[in-house]
Design an enzyme around this catalytic site. Sequence first.
Site, PDB file in Angstrom:
ATOM      1  N   GLY A  42       0.928  -1.197   0.045  1.00 18.67           N
ATOM      2  CA  GLY A  42      -0.009   0.097  -0.035  1.00 18.67           C
ATOM      3  C   GLY A  42       0.871   1.102   0.064  1.00 18.67           C
ATOM      4  O   GLY A  42       1.968   1.240  -0.245  1.00 18.67           O
ATOM      5  N   ASN A  43       0.202   2.284   0.058  1.00 12.14           N
ATOM      6  CA  ASN A  43       1.028   3.786   0.250  1.00 12.14           C
ATOM      7  C   ASN A  43       0.336   4.665   1.270  1.00 12.14           C
ATOM      8  O   ASN A  43      -0.648   4.179   2.067  1.00 12.14           O
ATOM      9  CB  ASN A  43       0.745   4.439  -1.125  1.00 12.14           C
ATOM     10  CG  ASN A  43      -0.485   4.631  -1.429  1.00 12.14           C
ATOM     11  OD1 ASN A  43      -1.131   5.575  -0.938  1.00 12.14           O
ATOM     12  ND2 ASN A  43      -0.711   3.895  -2.648  1.00 12.14           N
ATOM     13  N   ARG A  44       0.990   5.677   1.596  1.00 15.71           N
ATOM     14  CA  ARG A  44       0.789   6.545   2.825  1.00 15.71           C
ATOM     15  C   ARG A  44      -0.490   7.527   2.554  1.00 15.71           C
ATOM     16  O   ARG A  44      -0.881   8.438   3.455  1.00 15.71           O
ATOM     17  CB  ARG A  44       2.044   7.453   3.121  1.00 15.71           C
ATOM     18  CG  ARG A  44       2.961   6.499   3.861  1.00 15.71           C
ATOM     19  CD  ARG A  44       4.230   7.677   3.768  1.00 15.71           C
ATOM     20  NE  ARG A  44       5.263   6.793   4.264  1.00 15.71           N
ATOM     21  CZ  ARG A  44       5.587   6.522   5.732  1.00 15.71           C
ATOM     22  NH1 ARG A  44       4.757   6.884   6.572  1.00 15.71           N
ATOM     23  NH2 ARG A  44       6.514   5.763   6.059  1.00 15.71           N
ATOM     24  N   SER A  45      -1.376   7.375   1.598  1.00 11.60           N
ATOM     25  CA  SER A  45      -2.144   8.420   1.236  1.00 11.60           C
ATOM     26  C   SER A  45      -3.350   8.555   2.172  1.00 11.60           C
ATOM     27  O   SER A  45      -3.897   7.174   2.306  1.00 11.60           O
ATOM     28  CB  SER A  45      -2.665   8.439  -0.077  1.00 11.60           C
ATOM     29  OG  SER A  45      -3.714   9.224  -0.526  1.00 11.60           O
ATOM     30  N   ALA A  76      -3.549   7.976  -4.950  1.00 11.28           N
ATOM     31  CA  ALA A  76      -2.278   7.342  -5.084  1.00 11.28           C
ATOM     32  C   ALA A  76      -2.430   5.935  -5.489  1.00 11.28           C
ATOM     33  O   ALA A  76      -2.777   4.893  -4.602  1.00 11.28           O
ATOM     34  CB  ALA A  76      -1.488   7.595  -3.761  1.00 11.28           C
TER      35      ALA A  76
END
Length: 432
Positions: free
Chosen positions: A203-206, A270
Site C-alpha cells: 500500500g501507500n501512505r495516502s 495514489a
Amino acid sequence: MKVVLGVSGGIAAYKACELLRLFTESGHEVRVVPTREALKFVGAPTWAALSGNPVSAEVWDDVHEVPHVRIGKSADLVVVAPATADVLAKAAHGLAGDLLTNTLLTATCPVVFAPAMHTEMWQHPATRANVATLRSRGAVVIDPASGRLTGADTGPGRLPDPDEIFQVCLRVARGRPLDLAGRKVVVSAGGTREAIDPVRYIGNRSSGLQGYALARTAAARGAEVTLVAANVSLPDPAGAAVIRVESAAELREAVLSASADADVVVMAAAVADFRPAARHDTKIKKTDGEPEAIHLVKNPDILAELGDRRREARSGPPTAPGTPSELAELVRGDTPGIGAGQEKAAGHGAGPQVIVGFAAETHDVLANGQAKLARKGCDLLVVNQVGEGLAFGTAGNAATVLVAGGEPVEVPFGPKEDLADTVWDLVATRLS
Ligand code: CTP
C-alpha cells in the site's frame, strides 16, 4: 452569524443537535425552529438548552415580537436539517402553516436544505420536482448520503455527517459561487492496496484527505460528485456519492465507468504502479520456509488512459445526447443545486472532459511535474513535494498547479480545501 436551524420531523432530528453544537461552539448565534413533528423526536428543552434561545414551533408564541417575520428577516443563514419530504413540499409551494415555513417564506438570506428520508420518498417524482423548484430559486439542497436507514433498508436518504453539513453551510454563507452546478465530476481519493495474500498487501501512505476536500468543495460549488475512495476512513463528504474500492484494478474500473459522461475527472488517488504478479489464496506461513521473492507487474496507468480516451473521443464523430435519459435531461432543463441528484442542462457532449492529475515528487519537483503533465495528457497537474511530514495525512498542503498551455499557479501552505478551490477555479475557467 445569525443562523436559523430548522428541524423537521424525521428520526435524523437527533443528529441536528450535533449540527447545532458545531454552530454554537464556533461562535454563531442559533435560533432553532423545529416543526411540531420534530418535537416528537427531540423536545424543545433540548433545543433551548443547546442554543440558549427560546424555542417554538408555532407562530402564536410571543406574538408581540412578530416572530413569523422577524426570525427569517434577521437571519444570515437558514439551514433545515433534517428536511423531510413534507417540509420540502411545503417550502416549494410556499405553504406557511407553522413557524418554520413562515421563516422560510420571509428569509432573504441563503437557505440550505439537508434532506433525510426513505429512499422511495427521496426518489418520488413529487420530491424530485420540489427539490428542482427549490434549487431553481437558489436554495442549496444537499443530496442525502447512502447507507442504512431507520429500518433494515439501505439506500440514498441518510442525513450527511453533521460536520459535512456544517462545512457546506459555512461555504454557502461565505457566498462561494455555485459555478460547478450542472457539472458531473469524478474524484478518486486515497491509496490503493495490492494484495499479496488474504491478510497482506502493498500500500501507500495516502490518507484521502486531499481527494475528500476536492469532493466536498466540488459538491459545495454545485457539482454532481462521484467519489471513488480507495481505503479511506473519513466521513462521506455531503452531497457526494461514494464508491469504495481497494485495488488499482477496482479503482480503474470504477473511475472509467463513472467518468464516461463526466465533465471533470480528478485523479487524486495514489495508485500503485505495480502489483504482485500472483496473489496467494491462503496466508503465506513462516513455516513454509524461506519466503519467495514477490514478483511485481505493472498496473495500467488510469490517468494516461483517461487522456487517451479523450483524444480518441475528440478525433471520432462528435458526441451528442442520444440516450433517452440524456434527452429527457435536456428537455427537463433542470436547475442547479448540490449533489448527485441534480440533472444537467447539457450533457458531457457539450464540451471536452477536463482531466486533472496529481504528482507526488521527492526531487526536481517542477521539472518532473512538467514532464508528467505532457506524458499523461492532462489539463492540470497538482504537484506536491513529498517526504519529511509534507502532504501525507496532514490537514494542510502546499502545491504548484501546472496548467497545460498556461502559467503554473503556486498555492501556499493552507487547508486542503484552499488547494481544492484553486483546482476548481482553474477547472471552472477551462469548462467555460
Ligand atoms: N496514476 C494513475 N494510474 C496509475 C498510477 C498513477 O492514474 N497506475 C495517476 C495518479 O492518480 C496521479 C498521477 O497518475 O494523478 C501521477 O501519479 P505518479 O505515481 O506520481 O506518476 P507515475 O506515472 O507513477 O510517474 P513516476 O513513477 O515517474 O513518478
